[in-house]
Every structure is written in C-alpha cells, then in structure tokens.
Motif scaffolding. Structure first.
Motif, PDB file in Angstrom:
ATOM      1  N   LYS A 342       0.722  -1.218  -0.073  1.00 17.40           N
ATOM      2  CA  LYS A 342      -0.053  -0.018  -0.108  1.00 17.40           C
ATOM      3  C   LYS A 342       0.926   1.261  -0.089  1.00 17.40           C
ATOM      4  CE  LYS A 342      -3.869   2.132   2.340  1.00 17.40           C
ATOM      5  NZ  LYS A 342      -4.806   2.284   3.438  1.00 17.40           N
ATOM      6  N   ASP A 343       0.709   2.196  -0.956  1.00 14.34           N
ATOM      7  CA  ASP A 343       1.519   3.198  -1.199  1.00 14.34           C
ATOM      8  C   ASP A 343       0.995   4.487  -0.305  1.00 14.34           C
ATOM      9  OD1 ASP A 343       2.903   5.433  -1.931  1.00 14.34           O
ATOM     10  OD2 ASP A 343       2.669   5.356  -4.049  1.00 14.34           O
ATOM     11  N   LEU A 344       1.629   4.669   0.796  1.00 14.74           N
ATOM     12  CA  LEU A 344       1.117   5.992   1.591  1.00 14.74           C
ATOM     13  C   LEU A 344       1.738   7.140   1.331  1.00 14.74           C
ATOM     14  CD1 LEU A 344       1.408   3.889   5.196  1.00 14.74           C
ATOM     15  CD2 LEU A 344      -0.405   3.982   3.438  1.00 14.74           C
ATOM     16  N   ARG A 345       2.278   7.517   0.402  1.00 20.03           N
ATOM     17  CA  ARG A 345       2.957   8.725   0.094  1.00 20.03           C
ATOM     18  C   ARG A 345       1.939   9.540  -0.455  1.00 20.03           C
ATOM     19  NH1 ARG A 345       6.900   7.115  -4.695  1.00 20.03           N
ATOM     20  NH2 ARG A 345       4.942   5.992  -5.127  1.00 20.03           N
ATOM     21  N   GLN A 346       1.986  10.769   0.078  1.00 21.83           N
ATOM     22  CA  GLN A 346       0.957  12.194  -0.332  1.00 21.83           C
ATOM     23  C   GLN A 346       1.730  13.088  -1.071  1.00 21.83           C
ATOM     24  OE1 GLN A 346      -0.097  12.449   4.176  1.00 21.83           O
ATOM     25  NE2 GLN A 346      -2.169  12.841   3.041  1.00 21.83           N
ATOM     26  N   LYS A 347       1.199  13.266  -2.375  1.00 20.67           N
ATOM     27  CA  LYS A 347       1.702  14.188  -3.325  1.00 20.67           C
ATOM     28  C   LYS A 347       1.291  15.574  -2.852  1.00 20.67           C
ATOM     29  CE  LYS A 347       2.508  11.079  -7.133  1.00 20.67           C
ATOM     30  NZ  LYS A 347       1.786  10.814  -8.470  1.00 20.67           N
ATOM     31  N   PRO A 348       1.988  16.738  -2.843  1.00 24.29           N
ATOM     32  CA  PRO A 348       3.314  16.705  -3.703  1.00 24.29           C
ATOM     33  C   PRO A 348       4.647  16.312  -2.708  1.00 24.29           C
ATOM     34  CG  PRO A 348       2.755  18.860  -3.039  1.00 24.29           C
ATOM     35  CD  PRO A 348       1.657  18.099  -2.550  1.00 24.29           C
ATOM     36  N   TYR A 349       5.711  15.784  -3.520  1.00 24.01           N
ATOM     37  CA  TYR A 349       6.922  15.586  -2.805  1.00 24.01           C
ATOM     38  C   TYR A 349       7.430  17.113  -2.975  1.00 24.01           C
ATOM     39  CZ  TYR A 349       5.713  10.961  -4.485  1.00 24.01           C
ATOM     40  OH  TYR A 349       5.066   9.921  -4.342  1.00 24.01           O
ATOM     41  N   SER A 350       8.579  17.454  -2.269  1.00 25.93           N
ATOM     42  CA  SER A 350       8.956  18.794  -2.236  1.00 25.93           C
ATOM     43  C   SER A 350      10.518  18.938  -2.453  1.00 25.93           C
ATOM     44  CB  SER A 350       8.431  19.363  -1.122  1.00 25.93           C
ATOM     45  OG  SER A 350       8.879  19.022   0.209  1.00 25.93           O
ATOM     46  N   LEU A 351      10.929  20.106  -3.013  1.00 26.83           N
ATOM     47  CA  LEU A 351      12.332  20.670  -2.883  1.00 26.83           C
ATOM     48  C   LEU A 351      12.215  21.777  -1.992  1.00 26.83           C
ATOM     49  CD1 LEU A 351      15.397  20.761  -3.696  1.00 26.83           C
ATOM     50  CD2 LEU A 351      14.606  22.140  -5.794  1.00 26.83           C
ATOM     51  N   LEU A 352      12.998  21.538  -0.826  1.00 25.92           N
ATOM     52  CA  LEU A 352      12.925  23.017  -0.207  1.00 25.92           C
ATOM     53  C   LEU A 352      14.246  23.429  -0.200  1.00 25.92           C
ATOM     54  CD1 LEU A 352      10.965  21.159   3.170  1.00 25.92           C
ATOM     55  CD2 LEU A 352      10.100  22.320   1.213  1.00 25.92           C
ATOM     56  N   ARG A 353      14.450  24.545   0.723  1.00 21.40           N
ATOM     57  CA  ARG A 353      15.697  25.383   0.920  1.00 21.40           C
ATOM     58  C   ARG A 353      15.657  25.988   2.183  1.00 21.40           C
ATOM     59  NH1 ARG A 353      16.577  30.183  -3.305  1.00 21.40           N
ATOM     60  NH2 ARG A 353      15.096  31.615  -2.324  1.00 21.40           N
ATOM     61  N   MET A 354      16.818  26.355   2.743  1.00 20.83           N
ATOM     62  CA  MET A 354      17.020  27.186   3.932  1.00 20.83           C
ATOM     63  C   MET A 354      18.430  27.924   3.695  1.00 20.83           C
ATOM     64  SD  MET A 354      17.964  24.508   7.208  1.00 20.83           S
ATOM     65  CE  MET A 354      17.972  26.094   8.059  1.00 20.83           C
ATOM     66  N   LYS A 355      18.462  29.012   4.180  1.00 20.14           N
ATOM     67  CA  LYS A 355      19.568  29.953   4.119  1.00 20.14           C
ATOM     68  C   LYS A 355      20.321  29.578   5.160  1.00 20.14           C
ATOM     69  CE  LYS A 355      21.448  33.913   2.211  1.00 20.14           C
ATOM     70  NZ  LYS A 355      21.518  34.067   0.746  1.00 20.14           N
ATOM     71  N   ILE A 356      21.754  29.287   4.626  1.00 16.42           N
ATOM     72  CA  ILE A 356      22.826  29.013   5.678  1.00 16.42           C
ATOM     73  C   ILE A 356      24.094  29.769   5.418  1.00 16.42           C
ATOM     74  CG2 ILE A 356      22.088  26.375   5.502  1.00 16.42           C
ATOM     75  CD1 ILE A 356      24.645  25.970   3.624  1.00 16.42           C
ATOM     76  N   ASP A 357      23.818  30.875   4.610  1.00 18.32           N
ATOM     77  CA  ASP A 357      25.074  31.759   4.268  1.00 18.32           C
ATOM     78  C   ASP A 357      26.586  31.184   4.399  1.00 18.32           C
ATOM     79  OD1 ASP A 357      23.353  34.013   4.707  1.00 18.32           O
ATOM     80  OD2 ASP A 357      23.175  33.881   6.644  1.00 18.32           O
ATOM     81  N   GLU A 358      26.580  30.033   3.626  1.00 12.47           N
ATOM     82  CA  GLU A 358      27.788  29.327   3.340  1.00 12.47           C
ATOM     83  C   GLU A 358      27.866  28.996   1.782  1.00 12.47           C
ATOM     84  OE1 GLU A 358      30.251  29.400   5.240  1.00 12.47           O
ATOM     85  OE2 GLU A 358      29.094  29.727   7.376  1.00 12.47           O
ATOM     86  N   PHE A 359      28.964  28.779   1.326  1.00 10.67           N
ATOM     87  CA  PHE A 359      29.066  28.398  -0.293  1.00 10.67           C
ATOM     88  C   PHE A 359      29.544  26.894  -0.144  1.00 10.67           C
ATOM     89  CE2 PHE A 359      30.064  32.896  -0.680  1.00 10.67           C
ATOM     90  CZ  PHE A 359      29.150  33.161  -1.555  1.00 10.67           C
ATOM     91  N   PRO A 360      29.200  26.352  -1.316  1.00  9.97           N
ATOM     92  CA  PRO A 360      29.613  24.862  -1.330  1.00  9.97           C
ATOM     93  C   PRO A 360      30.893  24.506  -1.293  1.00  9.97           C
ATOM     94  CG  PRO A 360      28.893  25.549  -3.786  1.00  9.97           C
ATOM     95  CD  PRO A 360      28.643  26.699  -2.631  1.00  9.97           C
ATOM     96  N   ALA A 361      31.312  23.617  -0.811  1.00  6.46           N
ATOM     97  CA  ALA A 361      32.880  23.014  -0.881  1.00  6.46           C
ATOM     98  C   ALA A 361      33.283  23.066  -2.357  1.00  6.46           C
ATOM     99  CB  ALA A 361      33.233  21.718  -0.405  1.00  6.46           C
ATOM    100  N   PRO A 362      34.368  23.546  -2.635  1.00 10.04           N
ATOM    101  CA  PRO A 362      34.985  23.698  -4.024  1.00 10.04           C
ATOM    102  C   PRO A 362      35.805  22.349  -4.325  1.00 10.04           C
ATOM    103  CG  PRO A 362      36.466  24.867  -2.461  1.00 10.04           C
ATOM    104  CD  PRO A 362      35.316  24.418  -1.697  1.00 10.04           C
ATOM    105  N   THR A 363      35.580  22.140  -5.490  1.00 13.37           N
ATOM    106  CA  THR A 363      36.002  20.591  -6.152  1.00 13.37           C
ATOM    107  C   THR A 363      37.444  20.917  -6.871  1.00 13.37           C
ATOM    108  OG1 THR A 363      34.719  20.841  -8.148  1.00 13.37           O
ATOM    109  CG2 THR A 363      33.956  19.829  -6.234  1.00 13.37           C
ATOM    110  N   PHE A 364      37.881  22.070  -7.204  1.00 10.88           N
ATOM    111  CA  PHE A 364      39.220  22.548  -7.741  1.00 10.88           C
ATOM    112  C   PHE A 364      39.990  23.539  -7.226  1.00 10.88           C
ATOM    113  CE2 PHE A 364      35.486  24.736  -9.480  1.00 10.88           C
ATOM    114  CZ  PHE A 364      35.964  25.919  -9.859  1.00 10.88           C
ATOM    115  N   PRO A 365      41.017  24.128  -7.501  1.00 10.44           N
ATOM    116  CA  PRO A 365      41.710  24.978  -6.825  1.00 10.44           C
ATOM    117  C   PRO A 365      41.366  26.443  -7.211  1.00 10.44           C
ATOM    118  CG  PRO A 365      43.112  23.754  -7.955  1.00 10.44           C
ATOM    119  CD  PRO A 365      41.671  23.387  -8.529  1.00 10.44           C
TER     120      PRO A 365
END
Length: 365
Positions: A342-365
């Motif tokens: 039995k599928d108990l999921r309820q649409k919609p699924y979501s993309l959420l965001r919150m402000k963290i005031d930080e940038f992502p870790a770099p992958t290059f110099p």
C-alpha cells in the motif's frame, strides 16, 4: 477548561522551491549559475524522464527527452534509472545511472557515470565499469569529486547495495580506471543492530504477501572536505558517521583488508540519506528518523539546524551559489514496499531550501 498541553518544538526556516506531483525525486543539484537539476529513479512510479531541469515552474527532460528514453542499442548514451545528479561547480553535470530499475541487477553495460556539458547541454563523456567494480548486487548511489588530483581528477561513488557488499568506488577520471574500496567493511555496511523508526513506526520491508524482512542498505551518503583530502560517508541504515583520507582510498598499495585502519569514526549523527559539505568544512546531513537536518562542524560538534514535520525523509542535499541549502523531501519510507503493497505517500513531494550563508565546498583550486 482543558489545559493546553506542551507540544514538540519545531524550528528552522524552510522555503518551498518546487512541488512534485508526478514521480518521486531523489536527487537535486544546483549549478554554479543557479540552474537546478533533479533525478527520478525508476522505482515503480511512472517516470517519463529520469533527469530533469527545473525551468520556471516546469520540469524539462535533461539534456533532452531522447537521452531519457532507454535505447538498448546505445545503452551507454541513454539514461536508464538515475539515482544522483551532481553539478561540479565548473560547468559539468555528473549523472549517476544505476541501470537497476526497481533495484534489479544492473543491466550489463548500463551502470555508468556521465559527464554532461552545461554550456552545450550535450554528453561529454561516459564512464562505464567492469564486472569486478559493478557487481550483480551493486546499486550506485551518490558521487563526489576532486579535480585537484591526477590529470583529470577523481570521483568517489557509494555502492548502497541491499544484498551484497557496500563499498566506495574510486574512479580516475583521466582513463576511467575504477576500483572498489572498503568492500564489505563495517563502515560501509548496514548497522546490523539498528532498527530504523520513522514517524514513530519501525521501518522494514513488508511485502504484499505478508512477508517481512529487515530494511538494510549499505554506504549511501557521501561528502568531501573543501581541500579534497577527506571523504565522509555513512550507510543508509546506520546512525554513524565515518571518514577516510582520499589519499588512502586511492593508494592501492594499501590492501583493502588494511584500509579500515585509516577510517575515522565521528560518532552518531542520526540516520542519514544524503550529505553535503560547505566551503568551511561543515557537513550537512539529514536525520530521517527525526524530521531533521544536522550540521557537523570540523571539530565534530553537531547542531540541529532544522526540525520540521514537513521534512518527511530528507534525501539529497545541494548548496547553491545563493548560499542556500537545498534538500529533496520525498517520503521514501511511505513507499508501498514498506507497507504490504500500500502506497502511503502523499503528493506533492518537495524541494525545500534554507539559508545557511555558506558556499559549497570547492572541487578545484
């Protein structure tokens, strides 16, 4: 007059970015220019395209619809069932194709890591794997990159198998050579003593025929330090956080049986699916048992930055150039396979965001 009883406190300011009324998403990645990409593995929903870009208020198949249609005659250049998408901060979207719809054995030659050029929206390169790297039990899950090492950089992919050994797959992006590390190690394996509980109930496999079995998934969440020297990882069914030197991972002179001596234990962080690292070295991880998001600082101090009833299974994380933390919330635990069909999921699924005031870790110099 009846007294008003105390209730649980929720906190953290979350914004809805996108609501999904179709298939269930698992992955999100925000590029350096702010483009947002999503993936939808084929777990039983009607998946019209397994990779998409959010354009305005709509989903568009990415890089195009043709690539999202399985072509058995050109299986290396078509997406089968994508689990993860990762923008690397320098113009490429990387796509992890499990080639294992409904958690089947991977289609031979179909499991791959695909580099898509974000300027031309075309596939630049495809990395496939030999049978000693992608096993019949393998489920490729998530990936992190470091372009400071080697001539073209390295990728690290988690194998979150439910039936075989977990592992971290190391890929030399220059020549495509790949190998398994920490294969079946305790740190990449499900915690056999963990009984996951979500929304107050034990999470376990519950089949249509009434049969039950423990829910067990191996190494899943993965994050890399800003200097590329440390890889953080965790099994899905575990509350523990581990790390290892990426140099040790790449060094094949260290036998795999001895590699566990290089693993560092960081303690409990809650049960997590996805993880991500910011530019200052903090690791962000979900806690799917407690509807929460944790932040683990480089000194191992852990704080909860969000606790909200809408965080119904925080899956993948991404940090955008806008200094927001993005998270897919997809009610994974409500799928039919956990509830006697039995599928108990309820649409919609979501993309959420919150402000963290930080940038992502770099992958290059």
């Amino acid at each position: 007059m009846k007294p008003i009883l105390p209730i649980e406190k929720y906190f953290g300011t979350l914004e809805l970015v996108f609501a999904f009324n179709g298939a269930m998403p698992t992955g999100v990645s925000v590029s350096e220019t702010g483009r947002i990409f999503i993936c939808f593995p084929k777990w039983g929903d009607d998946v019209k395209f397994t990779v998409a870009e959010i354009v305005g208020d709509k989903l568009q198949p990415y890089p195009n619809l043709e690539t999202n249609i399985v072509n058995l005659e050109n299986i290396t250049n078509s997406f089968i069932s994508v689990q993860s998408v990762v923008a690397d901060g320098r113009g490429t979207l990387w796509v992890v194709d499990t080639a294992a719809p409904n958690f089947s054995e991977p289609i031979k030659g179909g499991a791959k890591l695909v580099a898509v050029d974000l300027k031309t929206n075309t596939i630049r390169r495809v990395y496939t794997f030999t049978e000693d790297v992608v096993l019949p039990t393998t489920y490729l899950n998530d990936v992190r990159f470091d372009f400071r090492i080697g001539n073209a950089g390295y990728a690290y992919i988690t194998d979150s198998s439910s039936k075989g050994p977990g592992a971290i797959i190391v890929v030399d992006l220059e020549n495509g050579n790949a190998f398994r590390r920490l294969n079946g190690a305790n740190s990449t394996s499900p915690d056999p003593y963990m009984i996951p509980k979500v929304e107050g109930k034990v999470l376990m496999n519950r089949n249509k025929d009434g049969g039950t079995s423990p829910f067990r998934l191996a190494s899943d969440g993965i994050a890399i330090s800003p200097d590329g020297k440390v890889l953080f990882f965790c099994p899905l069914t575990s509350r523990h956080l581990f790390s290892i030197s990426t140099e040790a991972l790449r060094d094949r002179n260290i036998p795999d049986r001895d590699l566990h001596y290089h693993v560092k234990y960081w303690g409990e962080k809650g049960a997590s699916d996805g993880m991500i690292t910011d530019a200052k070295g903090a690791v962000y991880a979900g806690d799917y048992e407690n509807n929460s998001i944790r932040k683990i600082l480089p000194n191992a101090t852990m704080v909860t930055i969000a606790h909200d009833p809408r965080i119904l299974w925080p899956d993948t994380f991404s940090i955008g150039p806008d200094q927001y933390l993005y998270v897919i919330v997809n009610q994974l635990h409500r799928q039919a396979r956990f509830h006697y069909g039995k599928d108990l999921r309820q649409k919609p699924y979501s993309l959420l965001r919150m402000k963290i005031d930080e940038f992502p870790a770099p992958t290059f110099p």
